[in-house]
Design an enzyme around this catalytic site. Sequence first.
Site, short mmCIF file in Angstrom:
data_model
loop_
_atom_site.label_atom_id
_atom_site.label_comp_id
_atom_site.label_asym_id
_atom_site.label_seq_id
_atom_site.Cartn_x
_atom_site.Cartn_y
_atom_site.Cartn_z
CB ILE A 186 34.55 -21.71 15.99
CG1 ILE A 186 34.06 -23.14 15.76
CG2 ILE A 186 35.24 -21.60 17.34
CD1 ILE A 186 33.05 -23.64 16.76
CD GLU B 53 53.78 -32.49 21.06
OE1 GLU B 53 54.00 -32.65 19.84
OE2 GLU B 53 54.28 -31.54 21.72
CG ASP C 240 37.85 -16.72 12.39
OD1 ASP C 240 37.14 -17.45 13.10
OD2 ASP C 240 37.38 -15.87 11.62
CG ASP D 104 35.29 -20.81 11.62
OD1 ASP D 104 34.84 -20.85 12.79
OD2 ASP D 104 35.34 -19.75 10.96
#
Length: 443
Positions: free
Chosen positions: A49, A176, A307, A311
């Site tokens: 991603i 939320e 990151d 992923d």
Amino acid sequence: MKLSAPRRTAAAAVIALAGLLVPAVPAATAAPAPAAATASVQALAAPDIPLANVKAHLNQFQSIATANGGNRAHGRPGYKASVDYVKAKLDAAGFTTTVQQFTSGGAIGYNLIADWPGGDANQVLVAGAHLDSVTSGAGINDNATGSAGVLETALAVSRAQLQPTKHLRFAWWGAEELGLIGSRHYVNNLPAAERAKISGYLNFDMIGSPNPGYFVYDDNPTLESVFKNYFSGLGVATEIETEGDGRSDHASFKNVGIAVGGLFTGAGRTKTAAQAQKWGGTAGQAFDRCYHSSCDTTSNINDTALDRNSDAIAHAIWTLGSGATNPPGDTYENTADVAIPDNGAAVTSTVTVSGRTGNAPAALSVGVDVKHTWRGDVVVDLVAPDGTAYRLKNSSANDSADNVIETYTVNASGEAANGDWKLRVQDVAAQDTGRIDSWKLVF
């Protein structure tokens, strides 16, 4: 309040002596990763991603907040603009989107649901994140990060034209921050037959904390193992998530019996020296110093954590979308609280197993959730129906953390499956409070 280290040093001999008073029992082992989950990981690899794409979404959420009074909170224009932004991306990518309205505090709120065409409609895998911020800031780590990670994973599904065996659903929850209002509304308005089709719900709340930890939900052993195996493959150690236990949208699903999992990088709790040694960052500082504050902006992000976690979301969708999400066998659970006396007698909580044939399995899964102010004082045993005890956890003067939230594996193949199984817990030193929150057996 957590007790001080000097008190613990003085109590070390007491713990050691008290430990001798507990009958010796066979030791349990940590739960292994399910073979089915490992096979699925090997069979279908997820794409990377792009961090740049995820951060581009964060920049958009920041711009939305800046243009709308500095926040994206429920009932405020910044929240509706956030919904519109995500929906436009998903509509263009070929998803079927639905905006669900609800009312809270006299204001209209919105959940956004996006379904990817295809897959088994009787096996639905859901990934979600809350899209709202608090009123005091833009809410970029909390929770534009989770919202952006889920969004970019959904767009990756579209780019790959993925054809999973399960039906994929992505969700962004409203309100939320006011008490899981949006996700609870969604779950409560699902007919029982539709709830039964959800094979797993994955929650992503704060996945880019600036002083990050790597925390994995332990509510379901199969979902937990998918994330733990992923991070293990990166050489990144994980810990069980406890700070947000019951405080994010997964609780709405868990409360109606749906299997849940997820990721978290920490909020207001302080990173310990051991955690800083393991993960880097700054010991003695909060995982997110800007939690629920005006400084939770795009500057309040750790790129590496964002990151890795983005992923990991894709990895879970690709893996679980083509594999089993429910743990093997049946679950027997007791969720009634049992108070644990301070430096007192052992207490028990009972799970009754019936209707099975033969003996218990050689890898009986025992999920333990004990809330305690100093877990080093706690001794935990599983007691079989015939009275045989299996040691799950010993006391230790050096074990200074809170709570015992673990999944153990016991070789119980010599025990009849049916009968009253007990979790036995004892606090063997003074000045603590605790309770058995819940526990379960998975056959």
